[in-house]
Design a protein around this motif. Structure first.
Motif, PDB file in Angstrom:
ATOM      1  N   ASP A  59       0.863  -1.220  -0.189  1.00 59.13           N
ATOM      2  CA  ASP A  59       0.137   0.014   0.162  1.00 59.13           C
ATOM      3  C   ASP A  59       1.006   1.251   0.008  1.00 59.13           C
ATOM      4  O   ASP A  59       1.365   1.644   0.993  1.00 59.13           O
ATOM      5  N   TRP A  60       0.916   2.035  -1.356  1.00 62.47           N
ATOM      6  CA  TRP A  60       1.871   2.976  -1.320  1.00 62.47           C
ATOM      7  C   TRP A  60       0.955   4.404  -1.330  1.00 62.47           C
ATOM      8  O   TRP A  60      -0.412   4.518  -1.848  1.00 62.47           O
ATOM      9  N   GLU A  61       1.507   5.245  -0.735  1.00 58.35           N
ATOM     10  CA  GLU A  61       0.799   6.706  -0.682  1.00 58.35           C
ATOM     11  C   GLU A  61       1.882   7.759  -1.197  1.00 58.35           C
ATOM     12  O   GLU A  61       2.836   7.851  -0.610  1.00 58.35           O
ATOM     13  N   GLU A  63       2.406  11.596  -1.859  1.00 59.98           N
ATOM     14  CA  GLU A  63       2.107  12.849  -1.687  1.00 59.98           C
ATOM     15  C   GLU A  63       2.420  13.738  -2.962  1.00 59.98           C
ATOM     16  O   GLU A  63       3.463  13.781  -3.485  1.00 59.98           O
ATOM     17  N   ALA A  68      -2.109   8.833  -6.811  1.00 61.35           N
ATOM     18  CA  ALA A  68      -1.884   9.082  -5.328  1.00 61.35           C
ATOM     19  C   ALA A  68      -1.654   8.000  -4.410  1.00 61.35           C
ATOM     20  O   ALA A  68      -1.100   8.030  -3.346  1.00 61.35           O
ATOM     21  N   THR A  69      -2.279   7.174  -5.046  1.00 63.96           N
ATOM     22  CA  THR A  69      -1.844   5.557  -4.316  1.00 63.96           C
ATOM     23  C   THR A  69      -1.889   4.501  -5.288  1.00 63.96           C
ATOM     24  O   THR A  69      -2.172   4.609  -6.410  1.00 63.96           O
ATOM     25  N   SER A  70      -1.232   3.395  -4.671  1.00 65.65           N
ATOM     26  CA  SER A  70      -0.830   2.025  -5.548  1.00 65.65           C
ATOM     27  C   SER A  70      -0.728   0.960  -4.699  1.00 65.65           C
ATOM     28  O   SER A  70      -0.366   0.885  -3.502  1.00 65.65           O
ATOM     29  N   GLN A  71      -1.291  -0.158  -5.407  1.00 68.33           N
ATOM     30  CA  GLN A  71      -1.047  -1.505  -4.689  1.00 68.33           C
ATOM     31  C   GLN A  71      -0.092  -2.436  -5.397  1.00 68.33           C
ATOM     32  O   GLN A  71       0.137  -3.444  -5.316  1.00 68.33           O
ATOM     33  N   THR A  88       4.960   7.199   1.439  1.00 69.77           N
ATOM     34  CA  THR A  88       4.649   6.072   2.386  1.00 69.77           C
ATOM     35  C   THR A  88       4.500   5.077   1.895  1.00 69.77           C
ATOM     36  O   THR A  88       3.639   4.743   1.028  1.00 69.77           O
ATOM     37  N   GLU A  99       5.166  -0.137   7.982  1.00 64.36           N
ATOM     38  CA  GLU A  99       5.277   0.872   7.526  1.00 64.36           C
ATOM     39  C   GLU A  99       6.411   1.996   7.631  1.00 64.36           C
ATOM     40  O   GLU A  99       6.769   1.849   8.729  1.00 64.36           O
TER      41      GLU A  99
END
Length: 531
Positions: A59-61, A63, A68-71, A88, A99
């Motif tokens: 789980d990527w975030e 900024e 904005a996100t990816s799995q 993140t 994390e």
């Protein structure tokens, strides 16, 4: 062999082996790397998981990134906006997770070029209105400096990106300077915003009907006053009803002439007056046979409903332009088309329907023909104006001779032919004017008058209301009225019964015919009405 004991033993060994593998797996710990950490706006960054402990999910975030996100195990992220951004990563396996936050990891640089631009939601506003200005600059500005100023010293400033402001009355020039850490740019739009006092009145008007009409017709006026008018006082010179307080009055004009219109618009605080001199043009109707104003159509506005049509060698190639501009603002004319040579098979000209020619004056009678012309193709040497009747070898029943009148305009005058040559058989008249050339890309009014007096023809040509040439004394002949071509001349050739000559190299407008010979004063008056 004791199979039961064998199976139990094998299962025990497998269990011990799996426990031994579990012990060998490293602890789950989030970690990653990227192919770069500094990029320009619009570039992408490739991230790769390097976590220990064999994670099964990611789980990527990102900024400031897109997405904005990816799995994904190794996502590619685009950064479009300058700045410094964190990443993140959260990894997991079974019930375990880890994390890690990479603070201010990616730096997106500002470009080295920037272009300032903006727009407003309105360009004309009242002083009670809010005006929204929207920054349209390219290059990621992060500061804005707006200046709104008038010639008399009013100034408003703002540092917002998209300011919403009210202004005192005035005409404002707007300047925007934008910058980022690497560049700056300025744009100025002069007299961009017009702010009107809410209680002000600025009189203005137009019409929803043509301004050139026949006597007895009406004009509908349209109030276009800016501000807050609450009352209207109209004055109509020459109209049947000389005044009105309607906002959009319809007014009848029964007498020919050119007339002034005045509007006073007002409210309880202010008033404004506008006067348009010689605004309405009213044509005389006595003796009128036809009038083609060419306001986007080939319709006759005269009493006889004369039908005029396009006469073309190839309709797929040559067409009349009914939207050609005229000498009055908003008015139209008809533009001929084709090759401007002596004998041509490439043309689009005008022809009056032969059946309607009997409704027009001619034969042994007097008449006046008025045509407004504008020669636009300066490569042409001659311009066919009209051809009424039959040229040589075209008379019925094989009769000899001719029965016609025709005219062409010449670029240069010679001893044999002037700037205008108007011809009617070899026995009636041949007018060749030596002045008033019209090959100058300007509008001119050419008037042709045939006056039959005591069975003799007097032929006169006027250019822009002034006599240019005349011919007296020949015996009048019963000239044919058909065919009636406008914008060319024609003849019978060895190969063609109707050979078109010299298609008109420009535009024609307001073709009018009367069934009598206008006097010199009438010609001048009509020219002044129409010019």
């Amino acid at each position: 062999m004791n199979y039961r004991s064998y199976i139990l033993g094998a299962a025990t060994l497998l269990f011990l082996a799996s426990c031994e593998d579990e012990v060998k797996v490293a602890p789950l710990e989030a970690n990653m790397k990227s192919d770069r950490t500094e990029v320009a706006a619009g570039d992408k960054v490739c991230f790769m998981d390097q976590s220990s402990g064999n994670p099964a999910r990611w789980d990527w975030e990102f900024e400031g990134g897109e997405p904005a996100t990816s799995q994904l195990f190794s996502p590619e992220i685009v950064y479009n906006k300058p700045g410094t951004y964190s990443v993140t990563l959260r990894v997991g396996r079974g019930d375990n997770s880890s994390e890690r936050v990479y603070t201010e990891y990616i730096t997106v640089a500002y470009p080295g070029e920037i272009t300032a631009d903006f727009e407003a939601d309105k360009l004309n506003a009242y002083n009670t209105d809010e005006v929204t200005f929207t920054d349209r600059s390219i290059g990621f500005p992060n500061s804005w400096d707006w200046t709104f100023s008038t010639a008399d010293g009013k100034t408003v400033k703002s540092t917002e990106q998209n300011p919403v402001l009210k202004f005192e009355p005035g005409l404002y020039t707007v300047t925007l300077t934008v910058s980022n850490p690497n560049a700056n740019s300025t744009v100025t739009k002069a007299d961009y915003l017009n702010v009107i006092d809410h209680d002000a009145v600025a009189a203005e008007f137009g019409t929803t009907t043509p301004l050139m009409i026949l006597a007895g017709q009406t004009v509908t006026f349209e109030d276009r006053t800016m501000g807050r008018p609450e009352g209207w006082s109209w004055t109509f010179e020459g109209a049947d009803t000389p005044t009105s307080t309607d906002r959009n009055p319809t007014v009848k004009y029964s007498n020919a002439g050119r007339y002034k219109v005045t509007l006073r618009a007002y409210n309880e605080i202010n008033s404004s007056t506008i006067e348009k001199d010689a605004y309405v043009m009213v044509l005389p109707t006595a003796g009128l046979s036809m009038w083609f104003p060419f306001e986007g159509s080939l319709s006759d506005m005269g009493p006889n409903n004369i039908r005029i049509e396009e006469y073309s060698s190839d309709p797929s190639k040559w067409k009349l332009n009914l939207e050609s501009g005229s000498r009055h603002e908003g008015s139209k004319s008809v533009k001929c088309d084709g090759n401007t040579k002596t004998n041509t098979d490439d043309y689009a000209v005008l022809k009056i329907n032969d059946e309607d020619c009997s409704k027009l004056p001619g034969g042994l009678s007097s008449w006046t023909l008025i045509i407004w012309v504008k020669i636009e193709n300066m490569q042409a040497s001659q311009a066919g104006m009209f051809n009424i009747g039959r040229p040589a070898n075209t008379l019925p029943n094989g009769a000899s001779g001719q029965s016609q009148t025709w005219c062409r305009l010449n670029k240069t005058a010679s001893s044999a032919e002037g700037y205008v040559r108007w011809f009617a058989t070899s026995t009636e008249w041949n007018v060749s004017t030596q002045d008033k050339t019209v090959f100058d890309q300007q509008w001119h009014c050419v008037t042709f008058i045939r006056n039959v007096v005591d069975n003799n023809s007097v032929a006169s040509v006027y250019v822009d209301g002034e006599l240019s040439g005349s011919f007296n004394g020949k015996v009048a002949t019963d000239l044919f009225k058909d065919p009636f071509f406008i914008g060319c001349t024609w003849q019978k050739s060895k190969t063609k019964d109707c050979q078109i000559n010299n298609p008109f190299p420009g535009s024609l407008d307001d073709i009018i015919m009367y069934d009598y010979a206008l006097s010199a004063d009438e010609v001048k008056t009509l020219y002044n009405i129409m010019k």
